[in-house]
Every structure is written in structure tokens, then in C-alpha cells.
Design a protein around this motif. Sequence first.
Motif, PDB file in Angstrom:
ATOM      1  N   SER A  35     -17.080  32.172   4.659  1.00 33.56           N
ATOM      2  CA  SER A  35     -17.787  33.410   4.333  1.00 33.56           C
ATOM      3  C   SER A  35     -16.794  34.465   3.861  1.00 33.56           C
ATOM      4  O   SER A  35     -15.642  34.497   4.301  1.00 33.56           O
ATOM      5  CB  SER A  35     -18.547  33.940   5.558  1.00 33.56           C
ATOM      6  OG  SER A  35     -19.538  33.021   5.978  1.00 33.56           O
ATOM      7  N   THR A  60     -21.757  27.621   4.252  1.00 36.53           N
ATOM      8  CA  THR A  60     -21.550  28.986   4.698  1.00 36.53           C
ATOM      9  C   THR A  60     -22.596  29.335   5.741  1.00 36.53           C
ATOM     10  O   THR A  60     -23.736  28.857   5.681  1.00 36.53           O
ATOM     11  CB  THR A  60     -21.604  29.997   3.535  1.00 36.53           C
ATOM     12  OG1 THR A  60     -21.360  31.316   4.054  1.00 36.53           O
ATOM     13  CG2 THR A  60     -22.958  29.963   2.833  1.00 36.53           C
ATOM     14  N   ALA A  61     -22.185  30.154   6.710  1.00 41.61           N
ATOM     15  CA  ALA A  61     -23.110  30.612   7.740  1.00 41.61           C
ATOM     16  C   ALA A  61     -23.712  31.959   7.389  1.00 41.61           C
ATOM     17  O   ALA A  61     -24.541  32.473   8.141  1.00 41.61           O
ATOM     18  CB  ALA A  61     -22.387  30.712   9.083  1.00 41.61           C
ATOM     19  N   THR A  69     -22.979  36.284  10.694  1.00 42.89           N
ATOM     20  CA  THR A  69     -22.745  34.848  10.873  1.00 42.89           C
ATOM     21  C   THR A  69     -23.895  34.236  11.635  1.00 42.89           C
ATOM     22  O   THR A  69     -24.304  34.734  12.682  1.00 42.89           O
ATOM     23  CB  THR A  69     -21.432  34.608  11.638  1.00 42.89           C
ATOM     24  OG1 THR A  69     -20.363  35.188  10.893  1.00 42.89           O
ATOM     25  CG2 THR A  69     -21.182  33.139  11.833  1.00 42.89           C
ATOM     26  N   ALA A  81     -20.091  21.735  12.804  1.00 45.67           N
ATOM     27  CA  ALA A  81     -20.815  22.344  11.692  1.00 45.67           C
ATOM     28  C   ALA A  81     -21.852  21.361  11.182  1.00 45.67           C
ATOM     29  O   ALA A  81     -21.852  20.193  11.545  1.00 45.67           O
ATOM     30  CB  ALA A  81     -19.833  22.700  10.565  1.00 45.67           C
ATOM     31  N   GLU A 217     -16.218  30.213  12.396  1.00 50.18           N
ATOM     32  CA  GLU A 217     -16.997  29.456  11.408  1.00 50.18           C
ATOM     33  C   GLU A 217     -16.139  28.392  10.744  1.00 50.18           C
ATOM     34  O   GLU A 217     -16.547  27.224  10.633  1.00 50.18           O
ATOM     35  CB  GLU A 217     -17.577  30.390  10.353  1.00 50.18           C
ATOM     36  CG  GLU A 217     -18.384  29.652   9.278  1.00 50.18           C
ATOM     37  CD  GLU A 217     -18.829  30.530   8.125  1.00 50.18           C
ATOM     38  OE1 GLU A 217     -19.501  30.012   7.224  1.00 50.18           O
ATOM     39  OE2 GLU A 217     -18.495  31.743   8.132  1.00 50.18           O
ATOM     40  N   SER A 220     -15.373  25.541  13.001  1.00 51.17           N
ATOM     41  CA  SER A 220     -16.507  24.630  13.165  1.00 51.17           C
ATOM     42  C   SER A 220     -16.560  23.602  12.040  1.00 51.17           C
ATOM     43  O   SER A 220     -16.867  22.429  12.267  1.00 51.17           O
ATOM     44  CB  SER A 220     -17.818  25.417  13.225  1.00 51.17           C
ATOM     45  OG  SER A 220     -18.186  25.926  11.955  1.00 51.17           O
TER      46      SER A 220
END
Length: 317
Positions: A35, A60-61, A69, A81, A217, A220
Motif C-alpha cells: 500500500s 493490497t489491503a 488497512t 495473506a 501488511e 503478511s
Amino acid sequence: MRRPAKFLAALAAFAIVAGPMLAEARPGGGGSSGSRGSRTYSAPAPTQTAPGGAQRFDRTATQPGSPATAAPRPGALPGAAPQRGFFGSFGGALLAGGLIGGLLGYGLFGGGAGFGAFLGMLLQIALIGVVVMLVMRFFRRRQQPAVAGGPQPHAFQGQPGAKQFGAAGGLKGAAPAAPPVTLTPADYQAFERTLVEMNAAWSKRDLAALRAVATPEMVSYFAQDLQDLDARGWRNETRDVRLEQGDLSEAWHEDGEDYATVAMRFSLLDATFDTATNKVVEGSTTERQTATELWTFVRKAPGGRWMLSAIQQTQMA
């Protein structure tokens, strides 16, 4: 009919399973993940190192219009993820389309008559997916320039460290102008150091060390990629990482945090081993490879540590 059907089924299964193996095994998987705050869906400014800009994010979160996020999916392993692979994008779409066509009595072979024709259709879908992945990998390799000579000791030396960098003017789809961010030579040294430390932590499969240099993120995604390698009985190691050239794409401030996106061309030894035999199944332990990526870093302003928040592959200029 049974023998050809079983043979086609075996080939189809092999092609589908082999699909994900064609992806890059180094950190980030050769894709675009992470991100960039409110600019996640805006293209980074082109640079001399990456004149074609960056590819869109595969993972992407961040939801469109929101830098927040997303929470991990229910039941996910800590640090895991969403699964990627052949069924996750283009190959999945092809397979779904082929299955629907088969159920309706059609298929890539035209007739769709009998179980053997249906398996043949699956085989051709899988082979198309593999060919597409090979073509994408070929063009990605072509856009990565070969390493000329030895490493440059100061790959960011052309950057005016004391200059203020704000939003890139005239960028199509760029986020609104944000307060400028002052980058110093120490910041560029931190970016280069993170490149080396992140690859070292990846090769050791050290999630704690990855958490020290990357956002939750990104960790993950690294954890999921390591799990994917485990599932195949593989491990990947990157060694002797050298930054050959780097420059700034953009830097900005938002919500109490500083962001910086930099283009980096680096070389390394990248090899994937079979865990059981310790033999190299992909890459090389002696021939250097070159990659050009755009990395985004974030820090709690002011004075916080820069953390890797995104890796994006480059577009062809």
C-alpha cells in the motif's frame, strides 16, 4: 477412451500445478504488493531508473478511496495473506470460463462431446495459462538491464538530499498535493540498507527480522509466499544484494506519516532449492540477476524508522 482421458487429466493437473512455479520466488514474488496510503491507486512518477513507471498492485489491503488497512480474513494464519497463484487471476478466469463453456456443451475444442473432450479443454486452458505466464516473464526479463561493471558505492548519490520533494505535478490520477517531505542522504542510505536487510531476513525465513523492516501488511505477504514455497518443498535464497542505481519518484506527508517511493535497480544471486535434495530448481548461485522495482517506505513523522510498505514491478518505457 479411458487411457487418453487419464493422460489428458494428468497433463492438465501438471500444467495447472506448474503455473505458480513460474512466478519469481524472490521477496515480493516478482509481483506488485502493498500500500502507498492515499496514493495506492495512483501511478508513481516515472524516474530515470524506472522511466516506464510502476505496475498496478496485484495484492493490497487498501480499498479504493481509503488508505486504511483491511483486517485479515477470518481463520487466516497469523501473518498470512490471501493465496495467489494460477487460480487467483488470469488462469482462474480462463478456467472458470472454460468450465462454464463445457457445462453448456461447448469448449475450446469446439465439440464438447464426451469426458475426453472436456479434459482436453481443461488441458488447453492450463497450457494457455502457462504460455501467458512465460510470455509475461520473458518481457519482464527483457526490461531489466544487464549489470554493467561492479556495484556503485553510492547509487543514490545523484539525489539532492536536502531538497524538498512534494507531489509530482501533472500526474494523471495523482492524489491532491500534500505537504512536502525533506529527504536527506541518511534517508537514502536507510532505503538501501532496508533492501539488503529485507533480503537477508527473507533468505533466513526470519519473520521477526522482516517485521523490523516492513509493515504488517508486507510481512503478511512474505509469510504467505514462504508458505507457498514450503508447499512445493522449496526454499528461496537471495545473496550478495547490491543496489546499482536508485532515484526518488515522489515523497509526501499524510495523516501524521511520511511516504517516499523510490525506484531501485539492484543485482543479486537468486536461487530456489529443493528442500529435500538441496538442488537448485530455479535461478543460479553463480550468475547474477538484475531487477528494477519501485519500493515505497513509510515512517511515523518526524524521525521514525522507514518501513517498507510496498513493492511494485516496473512497466516497460
